[in-house]
Write a protein that holds these residues in place. Structure first.
Motif, PDB file in Angstrom:
ATOM      1  N   UNK A   1       0.603  -1.344  -0.344  1.00 44.08           N
ATOM      2  CA  UNK A   1       0.076   0.019  -0.383  1.00 44.08           C
ATOM      3  C   UNK A   1       1.050   1.190   0.120  1.00 44.08           C
ATOM      4  N   UNK A   2       2.270   0.723  -0.825  1.00 41.37           N
ATOM      5  CA  UNK A   2       2.717   2.313  -1.361  1.00 41.37           C
ATOM      6  C   UNK A   2       3.455   2.994  -0.197  1.00 41.37           C
ATOM      7  N   UNK A   3       3.458   1.944   1.555  1.00 42.92           N
ATOM      8  CA  UNK A   3       4.233   2.093   2.469  1.00 42.92           C
ATOM      9  C   UNK A   3       5.917   1.360   2.583  1.00 42.92           C
ATOM     10  N   UNK A   4       6.492   1.213   3.026  1.00 44.89           N
ATOM     11  CA  UNK A   4       7.858   0.326   3.063  1.00 44.89           C
ATOM     12  C   UNK A   4       7.286  -0.377   4.560  1.00 44.89           C
ATOM     13  N   UNK A   5       6.963  -1.810   3.866  1.00 42.70           N
ATOM     14  CA  UNK A   5       6.629  -2.691   4.987  1.00 42.70           C
ATOM     15  C   UNK A   5       8.120  -3.763   5.459  1.00 42.70           C
ATOM     16  N   UNK A   6       9.498  -3.116   4.619  1.00 42.74           N
ATOM     17  CA  UNK A   6      10.213  -4.374   4.599  1.00 42.74           C
ATOM     18  C   UNK A   6      11.128  -4.418   3.791  1.00 42.74           C
ATOM     19  N   UNK A   7      12.263  -4.515   4.227  1.00 38.48           N
ATOM     20  CA  UNK A   7      13.656  -4.263   3.293  1.00 38.48           C
ATOM     21  C   UNK A   7      14.085  -5.821   2.777  1.00 38.48           C
ATOM     22  N   UNK A   8      14.098  -6.270   1.032  1.00 36.84           N
ATOM     23  CA  UNK A   8      14.174  -7.354   0.273  1.00 36.84           C
ATOM     24  C   UNK A   8      15.642  -7.369  -0.305  1.00 36.84           C
TER      25      UNK A   8
ATOM     26  N   UNK B   1      18.437 -12.191  -5.177  1.00 38.04           N
ATOM     27  CA  UNK B   1      19.515 -12.932  -6.316  1.00 38.04           C
ATOM     28  C   UNK B   1      19.373 -14.259  -6.282  1.00 38.04           C
ATOM     29  N   UNK B   2      19.246 -14.443  -7.805  1.00 33.91           N
ATOM     30  CA  UNK B   2      18.569 -15.500  -8.225  1.00 33.91           C
ATOM     31  C   UNK B   2      17.698 -16.914  -7.928  1.00 33.91           C
ATOM     32  N   UNK B   3      17.559 -17.517  -7.230  1.00 31.81           N
ATOM     33  CA  UNK B   3      16.631 -17.945  -6.610  1.00 31.81           C
ATOM     34  C   UNK B   3      16.411 -17.835  -5.181  1.00 31.81           C
ATOM     35  N   UNK B   4      17.545 -17.063  -4.462  1.00 31.56           N
ATOM     36  CA  UNK B   4      17.747 -17.135  -3.132  1.00 31.56           C
ATOM     37  C   UNK B   4      16.799 -15.137  -2.763  1.00 31.56           C
ATOM     38  N   UNK B   5      15.859 -15.053  -1.727  1.00 26.69           N
ATOM     39  CA  UNK B   5      15.201 -14.017  -1.642  1.00 26.69           C
ATOM     40  C   UNK B   5      15.352 -13.627  -0.250  1.00 26.69           C
ATOM     41  N   UNK B   6      15.539 -12.749   0.204  1.00 26.91           N
ATOM     42  CA  UNK B   6      15.721 -12.404   1.851  1.00 26.91           C
ATOM     43  C   UNK B   6      15.213 -11.365   2.301  1.00 26.91           C
ATOM     44  N   UNK B   7      13.841 -11.429   3.347  1.00 25.23           N
ATOM     45  CA  UNK B   7      12.943 -10.621   3.615  1.00 25.23           C
ATOM     46  C   UNK B   7      13.508  -9.826   5.108  1.00 25.23           C
ATOM     47  N   UNK B   8      13.347  -8.808   5.865  1.00 24.06           N
ATOM     48  CA  UNK B   8      13.170  -8.049   6.486  1.00 24.06           C
ATOM     49  C   UNK B   8      12.324  -7.009   7.187  1.00 24.06           C
ATOM     50  N   UNK B   9      11.216  -8.248   7.946  1.00 26.58           N
ATOM     51  CA  UNK B   9       9.727  -7.385   7.566  1.00 26.58           C
ATOM     52  C   UNK B   9      10.120  -6.646   8.761  1.00 26.58           C
ATOM     53  N   UNK B  10       9.355  -5.122   8.694  1.00 30.85           N
ATOM     54  CA  UNK B  10       9.409  -4.202   9.978  1.00 30.85           C
ATOM     55  C   UNK B  10       8.151  -4.001  10.996  1.00 30.85           C
TER      56      UNK B  10
ATOM     57  N   UNK C   1      17.769   3.039  -3.748  1.00 29.41           N
ATOM     58  CA  UNK C   1      17.897   4.670  -4.453  1.00 29.41           C
ATOM     59  C   UNK C   1      16.822   5.147  -4.731  1.00 29.41           C
ATOM     60  N   UNK C   2      16.590   4.300  -5.678  1.00 29.81           N
ATOM     61  CA  UNK C   2      14.724   5.372  -5.951  1.00 29.81           C
ATOM     62  C   UNK C   2      13.450   5.377  -5.007  1.00 29.81           C
ATOM     63  N   UNK C   3      13.447   4.590  -4.272  1.00 32.15           N
ATOM     64  CA  UNK C   3      12.687   4.441  -3.302  1.00 32.15           C
ATOM     65  C   UNK C   3      12.842   5.375  -1.967  1.00 32.15           C
ATOM     66  N   UNK C   4      14.514   6.296  -1.939  1.00 32.08           N
ATOM     67  CA  UNK C   4      14.449   7.080  -0.672  1.00 32.08           C
ATOM     68  C   UNK C   4      13.732   7.916  -0.111  1.00 32.08           C
ATOM     69  N   UNK C   5      13.440   8.921  -1.266  1.00 35.63           N
ATOM     70  CA  UNK C   5      12.267  10.360  -0.933  1.00 35.63           C
ATOM     71  C   UNK C   5      11.375   9.710  -0.247  1.00 35.63           C
ATOM     72  N   UNK C   6      10.535   8.766  -1.060  1.00 36.22           N
ATOM     73  CA  UNK C   6       9.331   7.615  -0.198  1.00 36.22           C
ATOM     74  C   UNK C   6       9.430   7.149   1.160  1.00 36.22           C
TER      75      UNK C   6
END
Length: 178
Positions: free
Chosen positions: A115-122, A125-134, A167-172
């Motif tokens: 919903x246009x808000x940062x819910x985490x940091x992802x 690379x390849x088949x691996x993803x790591x997500x820290x959920x805020x 880099x692209x989302x730092x202002x929002x």
């Protein structure tokens, strides 16, 4: 408490499972999922006993083979979970030996937006993803149900990696104190 450093423990499992127990206690729900009269419990002693052989076992050793076979793997952690903390999880994910390890380490983090808000940091690379959920502890789906549902929906649909680079989302982007 060790499941969420921000909260006091609530009940014997530190989370309130009463809604879950009520839902799965309903006869129509039990019939719909095909379990008949089996009683639902939040923490089953028999399940715990059956899983003791996996207790404190290093299961990370099997993940590289999955990645090498192109099977998508998602590791996620709530940022306020102490017992399975995001930093420790991030470190083992980064140190895991596989063919994409170096490229994974160099990959920029992205904002996981809900919903246009940062819910985490992802990081993916390849088949691996790591997500820290805020704003989540150990039970991410209970602390951040909308973000957890989006995480699972996108992962199962192959759309998890469609995120906005930092880099692209730092202002929002808003940041949560740690």
């Amino acid at each position: 408490q060790y499941y969420d450093v921000r909260k006091e423990c609530e009940g014997k499992l530190c989370y309130d499972f009463s809604n879950l127990e009520k839902f799965f206690g309903d006869k129509a729900v039990r019939q719909a999922i095909g379990v008949g009269d089996i009683e639902f419990v939040s923490c089953s002693t028999s399940v715990y006993q059956a899983m003791l052989t996996d207790w404190m076992r290093n299961l990370e050793v099997g993940i590289p083979a999955l990645l090498e076979d192109g099977i998508n793997v998602l590791i996620y952690a709530g940022e306020y979970d102490l017992i399975c903390n995001w930093l420790g999880n991030s470190r083992w994910v980064h140190s895991m030996e596989w063919s994409g390890q170096k490229d994974f380490a160099k990959t920029a983090e992205s904002s996981f937006l809900v919903d246009d808000a940062q819910a985490g940091v992802l990081k993916s690379h390849g088949a691996l993803s790591f997500l820290k959920v805020h704003n989540a502890g150990h039970m991410v789906p209970m602390d951040q149900p909308k973000a957890a549902l989006e995480m699972l929906r996108r992962f199962t649909q192959g759309k998890l990696k469609e995120a906005v680079p930092e880099e692209e989302s730092s202002t929002t982007t808003f940041y949560t104190a740690m």
